[in-house]
Design an enzyme around this catalytic site. Sequence first.
Site, short mmCIF file in Angstrom:
data_model
loop_
_atom_site.label_atom_id
_atom_site.label_comp_id
_atom_site.label_asym_id
_atom_site.label_seq_id
_atom_site.Cartn_x
_atom_site.Cartn_y
_atom_site.Cartn_z
N ARG A 312 0.80 -1.23 0.00
CA ARG A 312 0.00 0.00 0.00
C ARG A 312 0.84 1.28 0.00
O ARG A 312 0.54 2.21 -0.76
CB ARG A 312 -1.00 0.01 1.16
CG ARG A 312 -1.97 -1.19 1.15
CD ARG A 312 -3.15 -1.00 2.07
NE ARG A 312 -4.05 0.02 1.58
CZ ARG A 312 -4.12 1.24 2.04
NH1 ARG A 312 -3.36 1.62 3.06
NH2 ARG A 312 -4.93 2.12 1.50
N TYR A 316 0.06 3.28 -3.38
CA TYR A 316 -0.88 4.41 -3.24
C TYR A 316 -0.29 5.54 -2.42
O TYR A 316 -1.03 6.45 -2.05
CB TYR A 316 -2.16 3.97 -2.53
CG TYR A 316 -2.78 2.68 -3.00
CD1 TYR A 316 -3.36 2.58 -4.25
CD2 TYR A 316 -2.80 1.56 -2.16
CE1 TYR A 316 -3.95 1.39 -4.66
CE2 TYR A 316 -3.38 0.38 -2.56
CZ TYR A 316 -3.96 0.30 -3.82
OH TYR A 316 -4.54 -0.87 -4.21
N CYS A 343 14.84 -4.70 -3.98
CA CYS A 343 15.71 -3.87 -4.81
C CYS A 343 14.93 -2.88 -5.66
O CYS A 343 14.92 -2.96 -6.89
CB CYS A 343 16.56 -4.79 -5.68
SG CYS A 343 17.48 -5.91 -4.64
N TYR A 372 -6.26 -5.25 2.80
CA TYR A 372 -5.37 -5.09 1.64
C TYR A 372 -3.90 -5.16 2.04
O TYR A 372 -3.05 -4.46 1.50
CB TYR A 372 -5.69 -3.77 0.90
CG TYR A 372 -7.16 -3.64 0.57
CD1 TYR A 372 -7.73 -4.45 -0.40
CD2 TYR A 372 -7.99 -2.75 1.26
CE1 TYR A 372 -9.09 -4.37 -0.68
CE2 TYR A 372 -9.35 -2.67 0.98
CZ TYR A 372 -9.88 -3.48 0.01
OH TYR A 372 -11.23 -3.40 -0.27
#
Length: 414
Positions: A312, A316, A343, A372
């Site tokens: 997340r 986002y 990486c 999520y």
Amino acid sequence: MHDFTYKNNQLYCEHVRVSDIVSRVGTPAYIYSRKTFMDHIRKIQKAFRSLNPLICFSMKANSNLAILRTMVREGAGLDIVSGGELYRAKRVQCPPGKIVFAGVGKTENEIRDALRYGILFFNVESIPELELIQKIAGAMRRKARVSLRINPDVDSRTHHYVTTGKKETKFGLDLRTAEEIFSHRDRYPALEFCAIHVHIGSQIVIWDPFVQAFKKVLAFTEDLERMGGKIRFLNLGGGWGAVYHKEKPQTADQLAKKIAPLFKGRRFELVFEPGRFISANGGILVTRTTYVKQTPVRNFAIVDAGMNDLIRPSLYDAYHEICPLVRKSGTSKRIYDVVGPICESGDFLAKGRTLQKIEAGDYLAVMSAGAYGFTMSSNYNSRPRSCEVLVDGRKFKVVRKRETYASLVAGEAF
Ligand code: LLP
């Protein structure tokens, strides 16, 4: 809001010390509080009791069987979007009459399986999908219940990746198309048009987009009924915001105050599909600091969880609070970027956070990771996915084992 609290400077989940769990299961680890999940479901049930809605937990937020089973036992149904989610719903014996199936790309097999199980309805998002359901149901000599998902063209003022109710998005049917489908419903003899669906986005923290969208649904439903339709269910979707940082989302009570009057005295059976509201605050991701790296411009806490565990922040720019498992007294604070081992520079959990001084070996909790989180995790960089632990009062149980290196390559051939 949740059951992760400090006692004597130690982080607890309900009555269990998080460090005790971690010393048994290792890191990274998702840890969930059963009580927090239940509290959130009950908040919705209580706030909307005058309307007695069916609450279908949106399992894309958290699909662990142990959690789904708890929800189903509490009387909740499930919102699914794939054959895999249907399989999970069956595994926890969710009554078919409490399953709703959304998604723009349902395949033939998925539709057939869901019809066979007898789900409540399909949330239909396009004419080709409608035609496919008609064909399959016709061949199976079954009646398929469908809900037309309308796209109300309402801006939910959330992140553009999770906005779904604007006309530019791939979701739902515009009102004209939906009306046209309905006026030609005799073309679909195997379908029963019994519901209207709307879902305008996720992490919506204000109420007016919901009210705008629901008013459109009601006006549209009235149009259909004038055309002789009989709409039994209104599926009002999910999208209710959770608290991650300083946002102040609507509580269930506040939402109910705005929403319930719209539906009072009407005979519709309501369905809600919240995911995040129920599960976000009920989970944390615990990670261990591998190194602390100082550069001329940054302090990096390099931890053993990365974007493959919780995507997340990377995807986002989402904010998750970082809390130490043990609060140290008398240490100075510093500003850290908390980053994973992957990486990519996009691999971070938090940036520019003022935290107590971190040393290698220190454990950190990434908060509000119950929605999520694990469901969006991956094996990127060949990293086994984390374990999941469910706490219930004074007890805890591993409800998903940590993956092994062998499970990473299971199914591969050379
Ligand atoms: N119903 C439908 C049709 C949906 O598409 C969704 C979520 C929900 C219900 C549940 O929404 P919620 O109540 O959880 O907001 N991965 C993103 C969120 C994606 C939401 C997708 N659809 C994130 O981590 O923020």
